[in-house]
Design a protein around this motif. Structure first.
Motif, short mmCIF file in Angstrom:
data_model
loop_
_atom_site.label_atom_id
_atom_site.label_comp_id
_atom_site.label_asym_id
_atom_site.label_seq_id
_atom_site.Cartn_x
_atom_site.Cartn_y
_atom_site.Cartn_z
N ARG A 46 -65.63 42.53 -9.28
CA ARG A 46 -64.46 43.06 -10.01
C ARG A 46 -63.51 41.93 -10.41
O ARG A 46 -62.93 41.94 -11.49
CB ARG A 46 -63.74 44.10 -9.15
N SER A 47 -63.36 40.95 -9.54
CA SER A 47 -62.54 39.80 -9.86
C SER A 47 -63.13 39.01 -11.04
O SER A 47 -62.41 38.58 -11.93
CB SER A 47 -62.42 38.89 -8.63
N GLU A 48 -64.45 38.87 -11.03
CA GLU A 48 -65.11 38.18 -12.14
C GLU A 48 -64.94 38.94 -13.45
O GLU A 48 -64.77 38.33 -14.50
CB GLU A 48 -66.60 38.01 -11.84
N ILE A 49 -64.97 40.27 -13.39
CA ILE A 49 -64.75 41.08 -14.60
C ILE A 49 -63.36 40.80 -15.15
O ILE A 49 -63.18 40.62 -16.36
CB ILE A 49 -64.96 42.58 -14.31
N LYS A 50 -62.36 40.75 -14.26
CA LYS A 50 -61.00 40.44 -14.71
C LYS A 50 -60.94 39.05 -15.34
O LYS A 50 -60.31 38.86 -16.38
CB LYS A 50 -60.02 40.52 -13.53
N ASP A 51 -61.63 38.09 -14.71
CA ASP A 51 -61.65 36.73 -15.27
C ASP A 51 -62.30 36.72 -16.65
O ASP A 51 -61.82 36.04 -17.57
CB ASP A 51 -62.42 35.77 -14.35
N ASP A 108 -72.32 39.30 -22.63
CA ASP A 108 -72.71 40.49 -21.87
C ASP A 108 -72.43 40.35 -20.37
O ASP A 108 -72.93 41.14 -19.58
CB ASP A 108 -74.18 40.81 -22.11
N ASN A 109 -71.62 39.39 -19.99
CA ASN A 109 -71.33 39.19 -18.57
C ASN A 109 -70.67 40.41 -17.93
O ASN A 109 -71.02 40.78 -16.81
CB ASN A 109 -70.44 37.97 -18.36
N VAL A 110 -69.73 41.02 -18.63
CA VAL A 110 -69.03 42.18 -18.06
C VAL A 110 -70.02 43.32 -17.82
O VAL A 110 -70.01 43.95 -16.77
CB VAL A 110 -67.86 42.63 -18.96
N GLU A 111 -70.91 43.54 -18.78
CA GLU A 111 -71.91 44.60 -18.62
C GLU A 111 -72.82 44.31 -17.42
O GLU A 111 -73.14 45.21 -16.65
CB GLU A 111 -72.76 44.73 -19.88
#
Length: 80
Positions: A63-68, A13-16
């Motif tokens: 946003r960078s973390e979401i891409k990662d 659930d990191n992206v959320e």
């Protein structure tokens, strides 16, 4: 006796969570912009503007973390 076994890394659930943090940060920025408009104190306005700049930087990091996370998910799927 305590259990010292580390918990498994659950990234499902990191992206959320990151998207939620972006949403709330943007809300905070908008509220701060409203307070700038009603403030006559130059120092307070400067502080709010600086804080919003830090918030913009945080949003970019989120946003960078979401891409990662998306790339990590793709990599995990390749090995299944």
């Amino acid at each position: 006796m305590t259990n010292n076994t580390p918990k498994p890394d659950d990234r499902s659930d990191n992206v959320e969570k990151l998207q939620s943090m972006i949403f709330h940060t943007i809300q905070n920025m908008e509220e701060a912009e409203k307070s700038i408009a009603s403030s006559s104190d130059d120092e307070q306005r400067r502080q709010i503007e600086e804080k919003n700049e830090r918030r913009r930087e945080s949003i970019e990091s989120f946003r960078s973390e979401i891409k990662d996370e998306a790339h990590a998910g793709e990599s995990e799927n390749q090995f299944e």
